[in-house]
Write a protein that holds these residues in place. Structure first.
Motif, PDB file in Angstrom:
ATOM      1  N   ALA A  60     -76.099   4.348  56.091  1.00  0.00           N
ATOM      2  CA  ALA A  60     -75.305   4.145  58.038  1.00  0.00           C
ATOM      3  C   ALA A  60     -76.972   2.973  58.491  1.00  0.00           C
ATOM      4  CB  ALA A  60     -75.944   5.489  58.276  1.00  0.00           C
ATOM      5  N   ARG A  64     -75.585  -0.618  59.402  1.00  0.00           N
ATOM      6  CA  ARG A  64     -75.114  -1.338  60.391  1.00  0.00           C
ATOM      7  C   ARG A  64     -75.922  -2.934  61.230  1.00  0.00           C
ATOM      8  NH1 ARG A  64     -76.784  -2.309  65.940  1.00  0.00           N
ATOM      9  NH2 ARG A  64     -76.818  -1.100  67.205  1.00  0.00           N
ATOM     10  N   VAL A 269     -76.428  11.399  62.294  1.00  0.00           N
ATOM     11  CA  VAL A 269     -76.319  11.246  61.013  1.00  0.00           C
ATOM     12  C   VAL A 269     -77.191  12.485  60.577  1.00  0.00           C
ATOM     13  CG1 VAL A 269     -76.855   9.722  58.659  1.00  0.00           C
ATOM     14  CG2 VAL A 269     -75.963   8.588  60.902  1.00  0.00           C
TER      15      VAL A 269
END
Length: 307
Positions: A60, A64, A269
């Protein structure tokens, strides 16, 4: 193998501000471009790796920001030693006493509470020591020692091993002898050894649940998440390496990572990560009643001069 980091220039304040602004929610590619293509050196614990959570967080983060994470998963003591030697930009560990020493010695900055789970005492289903009849971790350890049932310890200065030593210190029994085995291995390997030896061990809930289908061991004493003793609480913290001690660290990238994992996106997350339908970790970075103690060593109070 220990991560051997590359030498980088220390980021200027403008770059740091851009990175942190990006991780707190800006969608500007100009803001995020300052760390794209960089590589973060992360020293962390085996429990974050063995559970698979680390892969989720790092994927993640990379999506990002376009920055890679080189993670070195060890016991907490080894992870902190690696960071002390300048071979990490950021550490994610779970032994507050060791974190506090690291901070007091000037190696760490900007510590944040990140998440928690708890420890559980696991063992064979026939439970020869009667651990399931106890209500406290100390009583469970005393019962194991009394009958000299096989106990497998990580013995590696990890956060789990540190917690185990705290429990033994508060118990009326001491570990040792043929019934007490130290593996020097991570949580996953130690659980496998305990399983093969029909032994008891102390495990973090997340790693045990992620491996439960491959083990014959059972949880015999729950931690506080399931109403067990608070002594088995297992909080995780994250902090950057102090660039004044190690000018080679990528402080800009470390702060971006800390900002991401403690942001709503990063906390989601963590909170949404499950194994076999069970939540393994519980996010702790965001609260409408913040715990300011997370920024200083546990129990620290200002002196009479307010300093």
């Amino acid at each position: 193998m220990e991560y051997r980091r590359r030498t980088v220039l220390r980021a200027g304040t403008a770059g740091i501000a851009a990175a942190v602004a990006g991780c707190l929610g800006s969608n500007s590619t100009d803001d995020e471009g300052s760390i794209a293509g960089e590589e973060l050196a992360l020293a962390t614990t085996t429990s974050t790796y063995d559970t698979g959570l680390l892969d989720e967080i790092n994927a993640a983060f990379q999506e990002r920001f376009g920055a890679q994470v080189a993670a070195n998963a060890q016991g907490t003591g080894q992870a902190i030693e690696s960071a002390r030697n300048g071979n990490a930009d950021v550490i994610l560990v779970h032994a507050r006493s060791q974190e506090d020493e690291f901070m007091r010695n000037g190696y760490g900055v900007n510590r944040r509470d990140l998440m928690f789970n708890d420890f559980v005492i696991v063992g064979p289903s026939d439970d020869p020591a009667g651990v399931s009849d106890t209500e406290q971790a100390t009583a469970a350890f005393e019962a194991i020692a009394d009958v000299q049932a096989m106990f497998v310890s990580r013995g590696d200065d990890s956060g789990t091993h540190t917690k185990e030593m705290v429990i033994w210190a508060e118990a009326s029994s001491e570990p040792g002898g043929e019934w007490y085995q130290e593996t020097g291995d991570g949580m996953g390997d130690t659980l496998m050894i305990a399983d093969e030896s029909n032994a008891y061990t102390l495990a973090d809930r997340g790693t045990f649940l992620s491996m439960q289908d491959n083990l014959d061991l059972e949880i015999l004493l729950q931690g506080p998440i399931e109403g067990g003793p608070e002594l088995l609480a297992n909080p995780y913290g994250i902090m950057a390496i102090n660039p004044e001690i190690h000018p080679n660290v990528n402080y800009q990238l470390a702060m971006a990572y800390i900002g991401f994992v403690t942001s709503p996106e990063g906390q989601d997350v963590i909170g949404n990560y499950t194994s076999n339908g069970q939540q393994l970790f519980f996010p702790e970075a965001l609260s409408d009643d913040p715990n300011f103690q997370q920024y200083v060593p546990d129990g620290w109070q200002p002196n009479s001069n307010g300093e």
